[in-house]
Design a protein around this motif. Structure first.
Motif, PDB file in Angstrom:
ATOM      1  N   ILE A 151       0.886  -1.208  -0.133  1.00 34.88           N
ATOM      2  CA  ILE A 151       0.060   0.041  -0.044  1.00 34.88           C
ATOM      3  C   ILE A 151       0.898   1.179   0.101  1.00 34.88           C
ATOM      4  O   ILE A 151       1.849   1.573   0.961  1.00 34.88           O
ATOM      5  CB  ILE A 151      -0.896   0.107   1.385  1.00 34.88           C
ATOM      6  N   GLY A 152       0.850   2.042  -0.895  1.00 34.06           N
ATOM      7  CA  GLY A 152       1.369   3.344  -1.055  1.00 34.06           C
ATOM      8  C   GLY A 152       0.513   4.689  -0.961  1.00 34.06           C
ATOM      9  O   GLY A 152      -0.406   4.452  -1.147  1.00 34.06           O
ATOM     10  N   PHE A 153       1.157   5.648  -0.640  1.00 27.92           N
ATOM     11  CA  PHE A 153       0.366   6.829  -0.591  1.00 27.92           C
ATOM     12  C   PHE A 153       1.290   7.976  -0.912  1.00 27.92           C
ATOM     13  O   PHE A 153       2.467   7.837  -0.969  1.00 27.92           O
ATOM     14  CB  PHE A 153       0.178   7.356   1.258  1.00 27.92           C
ATOM     15  N   PHE A 154       0.670   8.654  -1.784  1.00 25.11           N
ATOM     16  CA  PHE A 154       1.167  10.049  -2.399  1.00 25.11           C
ATOM     17  C   PHE A 154       0.440  11.339  -1.930  1.00 25.11           C
ATOM     18  O   PHE A 154      -0.726  11.360  -2.185  1.00 25.11           O
ATOM     19  CB  PHE A 154       1.292   9.891  -4.055  1.00 25.11           C
ATOM     20  N   LEU A 155       1.207  12.208  -1.591  1.00 20.91           N
ATOM     21  CA  LEU A 155       0.766  13.495  -1.023  1.00 20.91           C
ATOM     22  C   LEU A 155       0.759  14.478  -2.020  1.00 20.91           C
ATOM     23  O   LEU A 155       2.060  14.681  -2.735  1.00 20.91           O
ATOM     24  CB  LEU A 155       1.250  13.873   0.237  1.00 20.91           C
ATOM     25  N   HIS A 156      -0.365  15.116  -2.796  1.00 15.09           N
ATOM     26  CA  HIS A 156      -0.446  16.122  -3.650  1.00 15.09           C
ATOM     27  C   HIS A 156      -0.311  17.573  -3.251  1.00 15.09           C
ATOM     28  O   HIS A 156      -0.067  18.366  -4.194  1.00 15.09           O
ATOM     29  CB  HIS A 156      -1.611  15.890  -4.584  1.00 15.09           C
ATOM     30  N   ILE A 157      -0.427  17.853  -1.996  1.00 14.98           N
ATOM     31  CA  ILE A 157      -0.077  19.290  -1.514  1.00 14.98           C
ATOM     32  C   ILE A 157       1.199  19.193  -0.743  1.00 14.98           C
ATOM     33  O   ILE A 157       1.625  17.707  -0.405  1.00 14.98           O
ATOM     34  CB  ILE A 157      -1.164  19.659  -0.391  1.00 14.98           C
ATOM     35  N   PRO A 158       1.745  20.217  -0.192  1.00 14.78           N
ATOM     36  CA  PRO A 158       2.869  20.329   0.595  1.00 14.78           C
ATOM     37  C   PRO A 158       2.734  19.671   1.927  1.00 14.78           C
ATOM     38  O   PRO A 158       1.743  19.385   2.197  1.00 14.78           O
ATOM     39  CB  PRO A 158       3.337  21.711   0.807  1.00 14.78           C
ATOM     40  N   PHE A 159       3.909  19.301   2.536  1.00 11.03           N
ATOM     41  CA  PHE A 159       3.960  18.629   3.787  1.00 11.03           C
ATOM     42  C   PHE A 159       4.835  19.670   4.654  1.00 11.03           C
ATOM     43  O   PHE A 159       5.963  20.125   4.559  1.00 11.03           O
ATOM     44  CB  PHE A 159       4.649  17.352   3.925  1.00 11.03           C
ATOM     45  N   PRO A 160       4.007  20.084   5.847  1.00  8.82           N
ATOM     46  CA  PRO A 160       4.614  21.348   6.710  1.00  8.82           C
ATOM     47  C   PRO A 160       5.796  20.672   7.477  1.00  8.82           C
ATOM     48  O   PRO A 160       5.817  19.470   7.963  1.00  8.82           O
ATOM     49  CB  PRO A 160       3.524  21.638   7.538  1.00  8.82           C
ATOM     50  N   TYR A 161       6.604  21.709   7.830  1.00 13.96           N
ATOM     51  CA  TYR A 161       7.664  21.240   8.889  1.00 13.96           C
ATOM     52  C   TYR A 161       7.063  20.787  10.224  1.00 13.96           C
ATOM     53  O   TYR A 161       6.068  21.508  10.661  1.00 13.96           O
ATOM     54  CB  TYR A 161       8.856  22.517   9.121  1.00 13.96           C
ATOM     55  N   ILE A 162       7.725  20.117  11.194  1.00 13.97           N
ATOM     56  CA  ILE A 162       7.174  19.638  12.411  1.00 13.97           C
ATOM     57  C   ILE A 162       6.513  20.913  13.473  1.00 13.97           C
ATOM     58  O   ILE A 162       5.661  20.803  13.793  1.00 13.97           O
ATOM     59  CB  ILE A 162       8.202  18.894  13.066  1.00 13.97           C
ATOM     60  N   GLU A 163       7.304  22.058  13.282  1.00 13.23           N
ATOM     61  CA  GLU A 163       6.801  23.184  14.298  1.00 13.23           C
ATOM     62  C   GLU A 163       5.537  23.686  13.765  1.00 13.23           C
ATOM     63  O   GLU A 163       4.789  24.242  14.425  1.00 13.23           O
ATOM     64  CB  GLU A 163       7.911  24.282  14.295  1.00 13.23           C
ATOM     65  N   ASP A 191       9.323  18.868   0.996  1.00 19.87           N
ATOM     66  CA  ASP A 191       8.331  17.957   1.656  1.00 19.87           C
ATOM     67  C   ASP A 191       8.908  16.907   2.384  1.00 19.87           C
ATOM     68  O   ASP A 191       8.345  16.491   3.472  1.00 19.87           O
ATOM     69  CB  ASP A 191       7.314  17.735   0.453  1.00 19.87           C
ATOM     70  N   LEU A 192       9.656  16.031   1.669  1.00 16.00           N
ATOM     71  CA  LEU A 192      10.196  14.887   2.296  1.00 16.00           C
ATOM     72  C   LEU A 192      11.071  14.967   3.580  1.00 16.00           C
ATOM     73  O   LEU A 192      10.905  14.402   4.487  1.00 16.00           O
ATOM     74  CB  LEU A 192      11.232  14.220   1.033  1.00 16.00           C
ATOM     75  N   ASN A 193      11.839  16.078   3.519  1.00 14.11           N
ATOM     76  CA  ASN A 193      12.712  16.702   4.611  1.00 14.11           C
ATOM     77  C   ASN A 193      11.741  17.033   5.789  1.00 14.11           C
ATOM     78  O   ASN A 193      11.975  16.751   6.930  1.00 14.11           O
ATOM     79  CB  ASN A 193      13.573  17.726   4.172  1.00 14.11           C
ATOM     80  N   CYS A 194      10.572  17.697   5.549  1.00 11.36           N
ATOM     81  CA  CYS A 194       9.583  18.075   6.475  1.00 11.36           C
ATOM     82  C   CYS A 194       9.014  16.838   7.107  1.00 11.36           C
ATOM     83  O   CYS A 194       8.937  16.879   8.394  1.00 11.36           O
ATOM     84  CB  CYS A 194       8.695  19.005   6.091  1.00 11.36           C
ATOM     85  N   PHE A 195       8.659  15.954   6.298  1.00  5.60           N
ATOM     86  CA  PHE A 195       8.004  14.617   6.761  1.00  5.60           C
ATOM     87  C   PHE A 195       8.906  13.848   7.839  1.00  5.60           C
ATOM     88  O   PHE A 195       8.561  13.527   8.821  1.00  5.60           O
ATOM     89  CB  PHE A 195       7.690  13.831   5.703  1.00  5.60           C
ATOM     90  N   LEU A 196      10.122  14.048   7.337  1.00  2.84           N
ATOM     91  CA  LEU A 196      11.102  13.215   8.257  1.00  2.84           C
ATOM     92  C   LEU A 196      11.360  13.769   9.569  1.00  2.84           C
ATOM     93  O   LEU A 196      11.650  13.363  10.358  1.00  2.84           O
ATOM     94  CB  LEU A 196      12.593  12.956   7.451  1.00  2.84           C
ATOM     95  N   SER A 197      11.383  15.141   9.553  1.00  2.00           N
ATOM     96  CA  SER A 197      11.511  15.995  10.831  1.00  2.00           C
ATOM     97  C   SER A 197      10.376  15.485  11.591  1.00  2.00           C
ATOM     98  O   SER A 197      10.390  15.410  12.871  1.00  2.00           O
ATOM     99  CB  SER A 197      11.369  17.673  10.517  1.00  2.00           C
ATOM    100  N   ALA A 198       9.129  15.395  11.086  1.00  2.00           N
ATOM    101  CA  ALA A 198       8.076  14.916  11.938  1.00  2.00           C
ATOM    102  C   ALA A 198       8.171  13.555  12.436  1.00  2.00           C
ATOM    103  O   ALA A 198       7.825  12.906  13.577  1.00  2.00           O
ATOM    104  CB  ALA A 198       6.671  15.224  11.033  1.00  2.00           C
ATOM    105  N   VAL A 199       8.823  12.735  11.472  1.00  3.76           N
ATOM    106  CA  VAL A 199       9.081  11.144  12.072  1.00  3.76           C
ATOM    107  C   VAL A 199       9.919  11.264  13.150  1.00  3.76           C
ATOM    108  O   VAL A 199       9.713  10.575  14.313  1.00  3.76           O
ATOM    109  CB  VAL A 199       9.542  10.535  10.791  1.00  3.76           C
ATOM    110  N   VAL A 200      10.762  11.857  12.977  1.00  5.46           N
ATOM    111  CA  VAL A 200      11.916  11.935  14.235  1.00  5.46           C
ATOM    112  C   VAL A 200      11.363  12.517  15.454  1.00  5.46           C
ATOM    113  O   VAL A 200      11.572  11.966  16.680  1.00  5.46           O
ATOM    114  CB  VAL A 200      12.976  12.848  13.791  1.00  5.46           C
TER     115      VAL A 200
END
Length: 466
Positions: A151-163, A191-200
């Motif tokens: 199962i894959g997911f694609f986000l068509h909009i931006p992903f925000p930074y964790i703050e 967007d990817l970097n912001c996602f990873l900031s939230a994962v961490v």
């Protein structure tokens, strides 16, 4: 034989209803037309009772499976949490954000109902591709129901930074749901970097290694897959559109004036209020353009039940009226502002006729209008793209005239530069931009994502965009 592709989105565009398809529709249909498969989602119907099983329509090898949404849930799920919580927050506009627990609950409930309706349609070797922010919890519910296919997911909009994401009270639950997928795709490196900031922030640094996230016994990969357009299809459409009556009438009505065009869904993230103000200032700063150019803004209505969209429509009508009142002549109107959809072929004809396109969102996942405009141009006499540096497309389209959409003076000077740019410079910029469009086409986007989703987790890591 490859596994069947199952695409899932909030809304399914049925074949008979495709008139002016957006990026998501074009992308899903492009992926499914090559291999066949199933497109599942809401069909546009509301019901007072139980949603019941999906209705299926098959056309050209694609099965369109649609379900209704309960009336009592729709406003809470769609207008509420999806578009008044997630949409403004993911577009870095927390002043427009609101959170209501009952809307979050409805969002969860609709996703659970989608999973329940999709479950009996699935086969053992399917590959599921879920699209966009409306359906983030879907994989978790499918897993709880026993689904073990990729199962894959694609986000068509931006992903925000964790703050920024922390503004959402349920951000940790949202991250829990995202890492339930096998592959999570984004438009840009940012967007990817912001996602990873939230994962961490939620799970700790140890769970992330080389774009692979391991939480408990599950591993999810993540990567960048910039969405594009079908250049050849657009060029064929443009060639045919030149003979259509709407395009011919529009071109004739210009009376030889240069055309500046904007095509945006009516949404506060698109920067239309700021753009109208900048255009008025442009006419003040460069008055010799009065009577020599026409600005055509096409802004179809969207989400009419959300209060903020009625507000933006009112502001734009006032701004257009003010500019036209100040600068219009008996035979010239500075702004033509239209709140309506046009068939895709007509729209491509309008783009072809424009010497300048203004694509100036305050924040955007990608913005395919920018790419459609470039693909629609005559390579021997191309127009110029003025592009917001806050659009996802700005990372790829570096040869466009890039501006900050909050700076009206910068936009005005870019418009003047575009209108006076030499043919040689226009050709060179267009050549560079078209090279990128062909490398990152809609077909490449779909093929790369699906190939990555089908590959085992031990395969080479998903590439990041350059």
């Amino acid at each position: 034989m490859k596994s069947r592709l199952v695409c899932v989105s909030n809304r399914v565009t049925l074949p008979r209803k495709v008139s002016a398809p957006g990026g998501l529709t074009v992308g899903i249909l492009g992926a499914l037309k090559r291999t066949g498969g199933l497109w599942f989602g809401w069909g546009g119907e509301l019901t007072d009772g139980d949603p019941g099983p999906a209705e299926i329509l098959t056309r050209d090898g694609i099965a369109f499976a649609t379900v209704p949404v309960q009336q009592q849930l729709f406003d809470l799920y769609y207008n509420g949490f999806a578009n008044e919580s997630l949409w403004p927050l993911f577009h870095y506009m927390p002043s427009r954000f609101r959170f209501r627990p009952q809307e979050w609950a409805a969002y969860e409930q609709v996703n659970r109902q989608f999973a329940q309706a999709l479950l009996p349609l699935l086969k053992e070797d399917d590959c599921i591709w879920v699209h966009d922010y409306h359906l983030i919890p879907l994989a978790r519910y499918l897993r709880e129901m026993g689904v073990r296919v990729p199962i894959g997911f694609f986000l068509h909009i931006p992903f925000p930074y964790i703050e920024t994401l922390r503004v959402l009270p349920t951000y940790a639950e949202l991250m829990r749901d995202l890492v339930a997928y096998d592959l999570v795709g984004f438009q840009t490196d940012s967007d990817l970097n912001c996602f990873l900031s939230a994962v961490v922030a939620v799970f700790g640094e140890r769970v992330v290694e080389d774009h692979c996230i391991t939480v408990g016994n599950h591993s999810a990969r993540c990567g960048v897959f910039p969405i594009g357009v079908d250049v050849d299809a657009i060029q064929k459409t443009v060639a045919a559109s030149q003979r259509s009556e709407p395009v011919r009438r529009m071109v004739e009505s210009l009376l030889g004036r240069k055309l500046v065009i904007g095509v945006d869904r009516l949404d506060y993230s698109k920067g239309l209020v700021e753009r109208f103000a900048a255009y008025e200032q442009f006419l003040e700063t460069f008055p010799h353009n009065c009577g020599r150019i026409t600005y055509l803004q096409i802004a179809p209505l969207s989400r009419k039940d959300v209060t903020s969209y009625a507000e933006i429509r009112r502001k734009l009508e006032q701004a257009a009226g003010r500019t036209n009142g100040r600068f219009a002549e008996t035979d010239w109107t500075p702004i033509r502002y239209l709140n309506r959809n046009f068939p895709h072929d007509v729209l491509m004809g309008f783009l072809r006729a424009a010497q300048v396109a203004l694509v100036t969102p305050l924040r955007d996942g990608m913005n395919l209008v920018a790419k459609e405009y470039l693909a629609a141009q005559d390579e021997d006499d191309p127009g110029v793209l003025v592009l917001s540096n806050l659009a996802g497309a700005a990372r790829e389209l570096t040869a466009a005239l890039q501006i900050n959409p909050y700076d009206p003076q910068a936009l005005g000077h870019a418009l003047q530069t575009a209108l006076t740019m030499s043919l040689g410079e226009r050709r060179e910029r267009h050549r560079q931009l078209m090279q990128n469009l062909r490398e990152h086409s809609i077909n490449a986007w779909a093929s790369e994502f699906v190939a990555a989703l089908r590959s085992p987790i031990s395969a080479p890591e998903v590439r990041a965009a350059s």
